[in-house]
Every structure is written in C-alpha cells, then in structure tokens.
Design a protein around this motif. Structure first.
Motif, PDB file in Angstrom:
ATOM      1  N   LEU A 134      27.411  -5.449 -53.747  1.00  0.00           N
ATOM      2  CA  LEU A 134      28.769  -4.997 -53.418  1.00  0.00           C
ATOM      3  C   LEU A 134      29.240  -5.599 -52.105  1.00  0.00           C
ATOM      4  O   LEU A 134      28.437  -5.894 -51.213  1.00  0.00           O
ATOM      5  CB  LEU A 134      28.794  -3.466 -53.316  1.00  0.00           C
ATOM      6  N   ALA A 135      30.562  -5.757 -51.997  1.00  0.00           N
ATOM      7  CA  ALA A 135      31.133  -6.291 -50.760  1.00  0.00           C
ATOM      8  C   ALA A 135      31.299  -5.150 -49.766  1.00  0.00           C
ATOM      9  O   ALA A 135      32.303  -4.448 -49.782  1.00  0.00           O
ATOM     10  CB  ALA A 135      32.473  -6.948 -51.048  1.00  0.00           C
ATOM     11  N   GLY A 136      30.296  -4.944 -48.946  1.00  0.00           N
ATOM     12  CA  GLY A 136      30.368  -3.841 -47.997  1.00  0.00           C
ATOM     13  C   GLY A 136      29.604  -4.169 -46.736  1.00  0.00           C
ATOM     14  O   GLY A 136      28.523  -4.756 -46.788  1.00  0.00           O
ATOM     15  N   ASN A 137      30.179  -3.801 -45.610  1.00  0.00           N
ATOM     16  CA  ASN A 137      29.564  -4.100 -44.325  1.00  0.00           C
ATOM     17  C   ASN A 137      29.531  -2.852 -43.450  1.00  0.00           C
ATOM     18  O   ASN A 137      30.365  -1.963 -43.591  1.00  0.00           O
ATOM     19  CB  ASN A 137      30.356  -5.194 -43.605  1.00  0.00           C
ATOM     20  N   GLY A 138      28.563  -2.835 -42.555  1.00  0.00           N
ATOM     21  CA  GLY A 138      28.457  -1.717 -41.617  1.00  0.00           C
ATOM     22  C   GLY A 138      29.044  -2.080 -40.272  1.00  0.00           C
ATOM     23  O   GLY A 138      29.071  -3.260 -39.891  1.00  0.00           O
ATOM     24  N   ILE A 217      22.208  -8.210 -43.502  1.00  0.00           N
ATOM     25  CA  ILE A 217      21.615  -7.206 -44.391  1.00  0.00           C
ATOM     26  C   ILE A 217      21.334  -7.873 -45.727  1.00  0.00           C
ATOM     27  O   ILE A 217      22.252  -8.261 -46.454  1.00  0.00           O
ATOM     28  CB  ILE A 217      22.574  -6.009 -44.593  1.00  0.00           C
ATOM     29  N   VAL A 218      20.062  -8.021 -46.035  1.00  0.00           N
ATOM     30  CA  VAL A 218      19.652  -8.839 -47.170  1.00  0.00           C
ATOM     31  C   VAL A 218      19.544  -7.995 -48.428  1.00  0.00           C
ATOM     32  O   VAL A 218      18.868  -6.965 -48.440  1.00  0.00           O
ATOM     33  CB  VAL A 218      18.284  -9.492 -46.884  1.00  0.00           C
ATOM     34  N   GLY A 219      20.194  -8.422 -49.500  1.00  0.00           N
ATOM     35  CA  GLY A 219      20.059  -7.755 -50.792  1.00  0.00           C
ATOM     36  C   GLY A 219      18.744  -8.143 -51.450  1.00  0.00           C
ATOM     37  O   GLY A 219      18.175  -9.200 -51.160  1.00  0.00           O
ATOM     38  N   ASN A 226      24.875  -9.215 -46.724  1.00  0.00           N
ATOM     39  CA  ASN A 226      26.016  -8.573 -46.074  1.00  0.00           C
ATOM     40  C   ASN A 226      25.780  -8.496 -44.571  1.00  0.00           C
ATOM     41  O   ASN A 226      24.818  -9.065 -44.052  1.00  0.00           O
ATOM     42  CB  ASN A 226      26.237  -7.179 -46.657  1.00  0.00           C
ATOM     43  N   ASN A 227      26.632  -7.762 -43.894  1.00  0.00           N
ATOM     44  CA  ASN A 227      26.563  -7.789 -42.434  1.00  0.00           C
ATOM     45  C   ASN A 227      26.675  -6.395 -41.821  1.00  0.00           C
ATOM     46  O   ASN A 227      27.420  -5.551 -42.311  1.00  0.00           O
ATOM     47  CB  ASN A 227      27.724  -8.659 -41.915  1.00  0.00           C
TER      48      ASN A 227
END
Ligand code: 26V
Length: 795
Positions: A134-138, A217-219, A226-227
């Motif tokens: 999913l396209a999601g970042n923290g 952030i590695v899937g 992601n980041n």
C-alpha cells in the motif's frame, strides 16, 4: 530486489568493510560487520524506495499518512534482512566467518521512539502497510533521546537518558533540502479588505527549521519500500535576527529541545508547553510537505486534496493537524472556510487508544494561544460552528473549549470522518460511554479496528525454531497469509507434532534462562512454568494483583513446606513513568518480594521471581518465544486492546486474563478450553464505578489471605524499615479503584487452574497449538486490510 549467492554476499561485505569501515573481514569487529551489512541492505533498499515512489507518483496513487508522536521501532537489521530476503545468506556468511549472527545484529541500538503499545503498534503498521504494497508513509519525530533507560539500583527504578544516537544510525538519510519552516508563538493582527476577506500579519514568531530524516520501510519480498519521515528541529543561525549572542544561544537551545526527548506517558499534560510544541511541530512540518507533494504530483486543484490523501492520527497527539490544515488552506492557499473545512474533515481519521480520563488530552486555552494564536482562532471557529447545531445542555459534554480547557478528543472527533477504537470491546465502550454524545450525533463515523502485530517480527524473526516447525508441517504460505496458521489445527492430536512443539518451547526457555542469568545472576528452573507479565507499569494493568498472588503462594509454601506445587518462574518486565510514584513503588515491591522468596531455602527452586530491567523491544523478542502463561490481567474495561497478549499467543503461550481489550476476541477465537479467564466483567466494573457499590475494606476484613498479604505491606516482612504502607493505605482509603482485592479470589483460582492444566503436558501443548493456530487473525496485515477497506480506500 536482487538475490545473492554466499560468494557474492561475502564479496560485497568485504568491499563495504574496506571502503566504509577501513578494515578487513579478518579484523572486522561486530560493529564493523553490522555497519557493512546495513550498507549492503541500504544499496538495495534505497534503489527500490526510489522506484516505489516513482510508481506511486506516476500512478497518481491515493496515499495514507500515518501521523504519530511515537514509533517504537526497535532494531531494524533483522526485519530488513528478512523482508529483503537476505537473511539466510547473511547468516551463513557470518557463520562461515566464525561469527554468531545474533551478536552482530545485536550491535544495533534499539530505536525506542515510543512508550509502549501505541508506539509499537505504529511500527507494526508500517511493516504491514509496506508488506501489503500500500502507498502509505509514517511521519514522526526524531527524538534525540528516546524512552529512558531503566536501571534498578537497590531494588528501585532509576532513569538514564537513552542516548541512542551516540553512533550513526545507518537507516536514516538526512534530507536537508526538504526542510520546512514551522512558526511558533507571537501575536496575530488582521485586516479586512473590501471583499470581506481577512488578511493576517504575525509578529515575533519563533521560526524553527524542521529537517527531515527518512527511514526506509521495507515490504516483505514484494519490491515495495515505503518511508518513515522523522523530523528534527533545528535553529536558524542568522545575523539578521536582531538578537545579541546570548539571546541567539538561548533561542538555539529552545529550538533544539523541541525534538530533544520523547515524553513518557506520565502525569497530566498541564503546563507542558514543550510537549504541545512537539505536536504542532510534527503536524505543521508534515502538512506543509503533503501539500507541496500534492501540488507537484497532481495537476488538480487543492479542493481535491482529500481525494488523494488520508491522514490517520495515532491518538489525539497529532490533532492540531486539523486546525493546521485549515490554516494552510485558507491563509496560505487562499481557500474559503467552507472549502477548507470540507477538505480537512474528509482527510483526517482518528484512532482512540485509551478511555482513561487522565490520558485523554486536555490543554489549557492559554497554552494553545501561546503555542500559536492563529491555530487557536481556528479551533475557536471550528467549535463555534459546531456548537450552533447542538442544544444548550449538550454544550458541557461536547464543546471543544470548555472552562478554559481545549479537549483534543472532541476536536479530533469533529474534524475527522472516521473515529475508531482498537478492539471490539473498546470500540463499544467508546460508543456507549466515553463519546456517547458524539456517537448519537453521527453513528456512522464510529467503527472498530482490532489491533494486530506483525507476525514477521514477532514469529518469523523472534522465534525461528517455531517458524521452521510450522513451515515443515503446513508449508510457508502462512508468511504471506497468516490466517493459514489455522491449518495447524489438523495436528491437534498428533503426538509427534505436540512433542516437537514442546521441544521448541524448551529450547526457547533455555535461551531465556541464559539471558536471565546474565542479566540478574538468578538461576531459574527450566522445568518450571514461565509465567510472564511484560508491559508498562500502570495501576490498571495490575502488576500488583500478580504480586499479591505470588505472596499468597509463598504463604502456602511457608505454611506447608512439604506441599507439592507446580514450580513457577514469575517474570516481569516493566518501566514506570519517572513521575509516577505509585508505579515505582510497585516495582520496588516486586524486587523486595523477589529478594525474600528467591533466597528462602524453604522455597528452593519451586518459585522464583525475576524482574528484567530495561524492558524494550529487543528484550521482548527474547522473552516472548519462551513465555508459557501470558498475564493479561487489567481491570476489565481499562485496557483498550493490548498487543503483548497477541504476541505471546502467537508464540504458543496461554492467556490468563480478564475479559478486557483484545482478550475478549482471543477468547472468542480459541474458545474457553484454551484460555484461562477470571474476574469482573467490564459492565460490572463500569457499574461499580457509577454506583460506588464495592467496599474494599470489607474484603480486607473478611478474606484472611488478603489481610495477611496487606498487613505485610505495612510491616517490614519484605524490607528492613521502608515498608509499603503507601500501597496499603491507598488500597483501603481510595477504595481500591482497580478492583485488586475484589478480583483476588477468582485470580487465585485461575492461577490454580493454570497449574493443573500445565500438569497435563499433552493437554497444555494442545492449548498452545490452538493459540498459535488462531493467532493469524491478530496479524497487523489483517488490521491494515481492515483500515484500508473501511477508512483509507487505497488501491
Ligand atoms: C498519553 C501521554 C500523555 C502525556 C505525554 C505522553 C503520552 C503518551 C501516550 C499517552 C497515551 C497512551 C495510550 C496508549 O498507549 N494506549 C495503548 O494503545 C495500545 C495500542 O492501541 C493498546 O494496545 C493499549 O491497550 C493501550 O493502553
């Protein structure tokens, strides 16, 4: 992501050791190896991160931003190795070099940018969001000092600063060119032009640079990275600021303190301007960035911002994002109030993580004004418009601003299109009690998202023995689809499998036994039940009830020294907030009781009490695989969900708990034969609270077991001189607000049942198996899918 042969990985390692560590494979220390491996991972991961970002931009993807003041990440090296697929080749190369991979990986400092459940949940969510593609970042804060380091000195907790950045953190990339400016304080004036538009001018604002540090952030095996963007506060160093040198130094100190230290979840927030500044700092920097990105990616007007963005706020801590987005859209982008409000209230979604009144954030009106007067103006206007539609007698319970206090949860509810609790029971309580007035205004807004944990960290990585066993029986597709763990139910009567399961637990217990010995010098009996309570120290979590039972068992043995008891090792890990006196007294009591019991020859190795200091994510990874009983004994209604309960269940421990938080759903899944339940129901607790029905003193006077334990708190049985009379008087005078005395009897009974069940090894292993098999539901992959389907609606 590429794959490597051993030979290739070895060569890469050699190359990194030369170029980055100025050393050779033969001379490399564990630290050198750790940094070299991190560099290899980064080469691959950063490349994939770029590709992921490009893909999302090209597809003009809708995205979620997870805003949290806490991310309790722990070590990243093993999860990065697992998710990239490099773990086994890396292990093998290290073993060939004569190194213990664990020792190399443990060179990494835990990133402890969180207090407990709420922060760890955020970290598990990032793992699942990436792993589901999913396209999601923290977005969070790069605290210079994370959660304090706990030391026990003479049986008492001492706190030390957590200096986690003393060596470079290999997973972060400073992106100074993406710095944004956050404005604090000052005063605001406005003029009104001929079209009735307001124009603001600001004086004496403190300007702070928000400098991003990005962590990839590695899937899991899916070529998605992601980041997590962590903001650091930095001062400007300029000659034109009109200040002298002292003033300038003063300003610099003030600014850098904003990202200086993580706040422990103690006392009320009153007067803590710095904590409020952290919140505003995070949301302002993040929203400015999201607006910039929106403009550069999409050829759309800002009025469609909410179609491409959803912002999930982790508790009320980032609630100021609501007025801040309003401010940016109106003051900087020229949108009308109506347009800005539509966008904002269709962008934010709020997760509540506690119903404890003292933890629901309330800030003084004056403090918010001091923080940023324009933001306060906007909050007042949001509230004014909201209050137009509600009746006079509801104002007291619904108004965002009441009696000089700003209620952040009310602002969060009004400004969000979704409000969720974190377990079914918790969400029901929110609807029925905590936010009932708001629920009645808009039932549709409220929903439940039961928490979850990443099974990749908490099973695959933390418990390789169990993971291998599972894979040998049902194949490895459970890693991508954790609900398939239910296939293990087929082996419930397979004696071979049950004994293999047992053997894995024994090995994990032996490992923990070593860790305990290294850390405490205590030699525990590996054939005893490992009975574990690990979580922040809070009265509502009732570590005190656990201690009461231990003292009770001790009395039993003292009264009948030859009686047969199922040997038990009681293991605690818990940090108390530095200002939370009673919690620290409970830590002192655990040590005092441990000291007496562990050194009493009458007890021998039948019961032992172990407190492991400085409980953190890494220590959890050693304890959880070895746990057999998972103590989840909060006063019913008070633990929103709990996630340690899920971690231990997934590793084969049996829950001994109250019908609280996610325990209720664990019970529902495993069935009453595979869990040990006791205590008051949440309805009963709430009923008592509302009607004052229970008398602690009566229980004290009528239950001799309790009287004996309590009286010993008041004398010097467990210490020389410094008794625990504060705890004693508190329980009687404050009428035992956490129902410890009230639940004692059924708790003792539950512990007895547990010991009896454990005696039947086969039965116990079956219970363990059912717990593992049913734990797939509690993977955060399921939780994130639920968030996405109901709230985020990403592709
Ligand atoms: C409050 C405060 C107030 C003062 C400054 C720092 C601070 C930090 C945190 C908090 C509230 C913490 C609420 C919380 O941690 N809730 C926990 O969330 C978990 C994840 O949803 C859940 O499993 C736990 O049951 C719940 O207690």
């Amino acid at each position: 992501m590429r794959t490597f042969t051993k030979y290739e990985f070895h060569n890469l390692l050699e190359d990194k050791l030369h170029k980055q560590r100025m050393t050779t494979v033969n001379e490399a220390t564990n630290t050198d190896l750790f940094y070299a491996i991190a560099a290899i991972i980064n080469d691959e991961v950063h490349q994939t991160a770029l590709e992921t970002m490009k893909r999302h931009h090209q597809n003009k993807e809708r995205q979620v931003s997870y805003l949290s003041l806490e991310f309790l990440i722990g070590r990243l090296i093993e999860s990065n190795l697992i998710n990239t697929g490099f773990k086994s080749v890396c292990d093998e190369v290290l073993i060939d070099l004569g190194k213990d991979p664990r020792h190399v990986y443990h060179e990494e400092e835990d990133a402890a940018l969180g207090n407990g459940g709420l922060g760890r949940l955020a970290a598990c969510f990032l793992d699942s969001i990436a792993s589901l593609g999913l396209a999601g970042n923290g977005f969070g804060i790069r605290y210079r000092y994370g959660l304090f380091e706990q030391r026990i000195v003479s049986g008492e907790q001492i706190e030390l600063p957590d200096n986690w950045l003393k060596e470079p953190y290999p997973w972060e990339t400073r992106k100074f060119e993406e710095t944004v400016i956050v404005n604090f304080g000052g005063t605001v004036d406005y003029t009104i032009d001929e079209h009735d538009n307001m124009h603001f001018t600001f004086n004496n604002q403190e300007k702070v640079q928000a400098v991003p540090y990005d962590v990839s952030i590695v899937g899991y095996h899916n070529d998605v990275v992601n980041n997590l963007r962590l903001w650091k506060a930095e001062a400007f160093n300029r000659v034109d600021d009109g200040h002298g040198y002292d003033n300038r130094l003063n300003y610099m100190n003030n600014v850098e303190r904003i990202s200086g230290v993580l706040y422990p979840d103690d006392e009320s927030d009153d007067g803590k301007l710095l904590r409020l500044k952290q919140q505003y700092f995070l949301v302002s920097a993040t929203l400015q960035t999201l607006i910039k990105r929106f403009k550069s990616i999409h050829e759309l007007p800002l009025t469609q911002f909410h179609e491409k963005n959803v912002i999930q706020i982790n508790d009320t801590h980032p609630t100021l994002g609501i007025p801040e987005l309003m401010r940016i859209l109106m003051d900087e982008e020229g949108l009308s109030w109506k347009e800005a409000w539509y966008i904002t209230s269709h962008t934010f979604a709020y997760t509540n993580h506690t119903i404890m009144q003292e933890a629901l954030e309330k800030w003084s009106y004056d403090l918010v004004k001091q923080l940023n007067p324009r933001v306060l103006m906007i909050i007042e206007e949001i509230n004014r418009q909201f209050c137009l539609d509600i009746s006079e007698d509801q104002l007291k319970d619904l108004s965002v601003i009441d009696d000089g206090v700003v209620h952040m949860s009310r602002l969060a509810i009004i400004g969000s299109f979704s409000v969720n609790g974190v377990a079914a029971l918790h969400s029901d309580i929110i609807k029925k009690h905590t936010f009932n007035d708001f629920y009645q205004l808009d039932e549709e807004k409220f929903n439940n998202k039961t928490n979850g944990i990443t099974h990749r960290r908490w099973l695959l990585n933390a418990n390789p023995g169990l993971s291998r066993l599972i894979t040998s029986k049902i194949g490895d597709s459970w890693i991508a689809h954790p609900d398939q763990l239910r296939q293990l139910l087929d082996f419930k009567d397979d004696e071979n499998f049950l004994s293999e399961l047992d053997a894995v637990k024994v090995k994990n217990k032996q490992h923990l036994k070593k860790v305990i010995f290294q850390k405490t010098g205590i030699e525990v009996n590996e054939n005893s039940i490992f009975d574990v309570q690990i979580k922040r120290l809070h009265e509502y979590k009732r570590q005190l009830l656990n201690v009461f039972h231990i003292i009770y068992l001790y009395h039993e043995i003292k009264d009948n020294p030859t009686m047969e008891v199922q040997p038990r090792t009681f293991i605690f890990g818990a940090k108390a907030a530095p200002g939370y006196k009673r919690a620290k007294e409970i830590i002192r009591l655990i040590h005092a009781v441990a000291n007496v019991i562990n050194n009493d020859d009458d007890v021998a190795d039948r019961i032992k009490v172990v407190f492991l200091e400085n409980y953190n994510v890494s220590l959890a990874e050693d304890i959880i695989p070895a746990a057999e009983i998972s103590e989840q004994i909060s006063t019913a209604s008070m633990e929103a969900s709990g996630t340690g309960n899920m971690k231990m269940m997934m590793n084969g421990a049996v829950t001994l708990g109250t019908m609280d938080g996610a325990n209720v759903e664990i019970d529902e899944r495993v069935g009453r034969d595979h869990i040990i339940i006791f205590g008051l129901s949440s309805d009963k607790v709430i009923d008592y609270q509302n009607n004052g029905g229970y008398r602690a003193r009566e229980v004290y006077q009528t239950d001799e077991r309790i009287k004996r334990i309590m009286d010993e708190l008041n004398d010097d049985t467990f210490t020389n001189g410094k008794s625990f009379n504060d705890l004693y008087y508190h329980l009687l005078k404050d009428n035992d607000p956490y129902f410890i005395l009230r639940d004692f009897d059924t708790y003792v009974d539950a512990e007895k049942r547990a010991a009896a069940l454990y005696n039947d090894k086969k039965k116990w292993n079956q219970m363990s198996l059912v717990n593992i098999a049913e734990s797939g539901y509690f993977s955060s992959d399921r939780t994130i899918k639920d968030y996405n389907e109901d709230i985020w609606k990403l592709n």
